[in-house]
Design an enzyme around this catalytic site. Structure first.
Site, mmCIF file in Angstrom:
data_model
loop_
_atom_site.group_PDB
_atom_site.id
_atom_site.type_symbol
_atom_site.label_atom_id
_atom_site.label_comp_id
_atom_site.label_asym_id
_atom_site.label_seq_id
_atom_site.Cartn_x
_atom_site.Cartn_y
_atom_site.Cartn_z
ATOM 1 N N HIS A 92 39.676 10.513 -8.274
ATOM 2 C CA HIS A 92 40.504 9.609 -7.714
ATOM 3 C C HIS A 92 41.670 8.938 -8.379
ATOM 4 O O HIS A 92 41.696 9.280 -9.535
ATOM 5 C CB HIS A 92 39.676 8.800 -6.614
ATOM 6 C CG HIS A 92 38.299 9.480 -5.974
ATOM 7 N ND1 HIS A 92 38.561 10.312 -4.880
ATOM 8 C CD2 HIS A 92 37.280 9.369 -6.350
ATOM 9 C CE1 HIS A 92 37.474 10.593 -4.493
ATOM 10 N NE2 HIS A 92 36.418 10.146 -5.309
ATOM 11 N N GLU A 129 35.976 2.731 -6.321
ATOM 12 C CA GLU A 129 35.521 4.052 -7.006
ATOM 13 C C GLU A 129 36.661 4.407 -8.006
ATOM 14 O O GLU A 129 36.245 4.683 -9.095
ATOM 15 C CB GLU A 129 35.276 5.357 -6.082
ATOM 16 C CG GLU A 129 34.648 6.497 -6.923
ATOM 17 C CD GLU A 129 34.322 7.925 -6.070
ATOM 18 O OE1 GLU A 129 34.725 7.664 -4.564
ATOM 19 O OE2 GLU A 129 34.180 8.506 -6.575
ATOM 20 N N HIS A 184 32.500 10.517 -10.720
ATOM 21 C CA HIS A 184 32.395 9.511 -9.617
ATOM 22 C C HIS A 184 31.435 8.848 -9.396
ATOM 23 O O HIS A 184 30.346 8.702 -10.212
ATOM 24 C CB HIS A 184 32.352 10.837 -8.546
ATOM 25 C CG HIS A 184 33.890 11.791 -8.406
ATOM 26 N ND1 HIS A 184 34.898 11.483 -7.685
ATOM 27 C CD2 HIS A 184 33.819 12.923 -9.483
ATOM 28 C CE1 HIS A 184 35.776 12.510 -8.128
ATOM 29 N NE2 HIS A 184 35.172 13.050 -8.815
ATOM 30 N N GLU A 266 27.990 12.174 -9.980
ATOM 31 C CA GLU A 266 28.125 10.888 -9.108
ATOM 32 C C GLU A 266 26.994 9.868 -9.593
ATOM 33 O O GLU A 266 25.860 10.008 -9.674
ATOM 34 C CB GLU A 266 27.532 11.360 -7.518
ATOM 35 C CG GLU A 266 28.375 12.374 -6.912
ATOM 36 C CD GLU A 266 29.803 11.801 -6.365
ATOM 37 O OE1 GLU A 266 29.986 10.657 -6.587
ATOM 38 O OE2 GLU A 266 30.347 12.586 -5.986
HETATM 39 ZN ZN ZN Z 1 34.524 10.334 -5.756
#
Ligand code: ZN
Length: 302
Positions: A92, A129, A184, A266
């Protein structure tokens, strides 16, 4: 699915983040939340960054450093990763909230067309995030460079938005990376805890052909999952991957379009208060970066 926010569009930042669902969907998120952060969230983010000693204009890695001499003595880095190129993809971008038109444009990921990029998720307190991924990426960069690796970022917060997921993949390909890690944190339901690593599925469609990267990416992912658990003391996700900490997906452009070994990590679930406690801790993020670096090194050292 709890980590698919396609069905839960919200207009306010807080609700948007709450509904963002899996950042995992991240590169693959079908819907992007583009409402700008609230003042409170921005303050929280700024405070968080200040606490980390960061500014929004942190210098980029010295990509343009002179080419290393062939002399072993003068060679770039003398660590175990000397001569290796690792691309870090901070998931992102903090500016994506302000560029909904740009990030919602569709790009070709081989199997289909998906949004260029997504906003990502956030903790309840507003730690985004995008801030998390950039912070962990900086820590990871330092650890890898200390081992002699050449490190390339897909972006370093210097761009107003993006890059798009197809460009993120192309950066890794163009660098002929030995390994690419997309950093992430997830946006799943409360009670869903732990980390997982997303591996590329076998995909052969249009511009996507993961045939050559499926096996090495799995090995990379397994090494990272193992070392991440050791370094952080956290467990594989209790809501995906059957406790292995590994998941395989064919809907992420960042994986579908990669021609070099690549995984998404993640690191935890930002929507779970207990995981959020970890993710907002600088000390824990250092452990997370250590786990990623150890996993990458273990993979590359064979
Ligand atoms: Zn993400």
């Amino acid at each position: 699915m709890p980590y698919d926010h396609r069905n839960t569009v919200r207009r306010t930042f807080a609700l948007a983040l709450a509904a963002t669902g899996c950042c995992a969907v991240l590169a693959g998120c079908a819907t992007s939340q583009a409402s700008p952060p609230s003042g409170k969230a921005q303050e929280s983010q700024a405070a968080s960054q200040a606490a980390q000693g960061e500014s929004g204009t942190q210098s980029r890695p010295p990509f343009a450093s002179p080419r290393p001499s062939r002399s072993p003595v003068a060679a770039q880095g003398s660590g175990s990763l000397a001569g290796r190129t690792i691309v870090i993809d901070p998931g992102h971008n903090s500016g994506n909230f302000r560029h909904s038109d740009e990030i919602n444009q569709k790009v070709n990921i081989g199997t289909t067309r998906k949004e260029c990029d997504t906003t990502g998720t956030s903790t309840n307190a507003g730690y985004t995030e995008a801030s998390f991924t950039l912070d962990v990426s900086h820590r990871l960069r330092d650890l890898l460079k200390a081992r002699g690796a050449k490190v390339v970022f897909t972006h370093d917060g210097e761009r107003p938005w993006g890059p798009c997921i197809d460009e993120r993949a192309r950066i890794g390909n163009a660098a002929h990376a030995d390994a690419v890690v997309s950093v992430h944190a997830d946006g799943s339901a409360v009670g869903h805890r732990g980390f997982h690593v997303i591996l590329p599925a076998q995909v052969r469609a249009g511009a996507a052909d993961t045939t050559k990267i499926v096996a090495p990416s799995r090995t990379l992912g397994e090494r990272i999952a193992d070392r991440f658990a050791r370094a952080t003391g956290t467990s594989p996700a209790n809501y995906i991957g059957d406790g292995t900490g590994l998941d395989v997906r064919n809907d992420l452009g960042g994986l579908n379009l990669s021609t070099v070994p690549k995984v998404f990590v993640e690191c935890g679930n930002m929507r779970d208060p207990k995981d959020a406690q970890l993710l907002t801790s600088a000390a824990w993020r250092q452990k997370a970066a250590q786990g990623l670096a150890d996993g990458i090194a273990t993979y590359l050292e064979g």
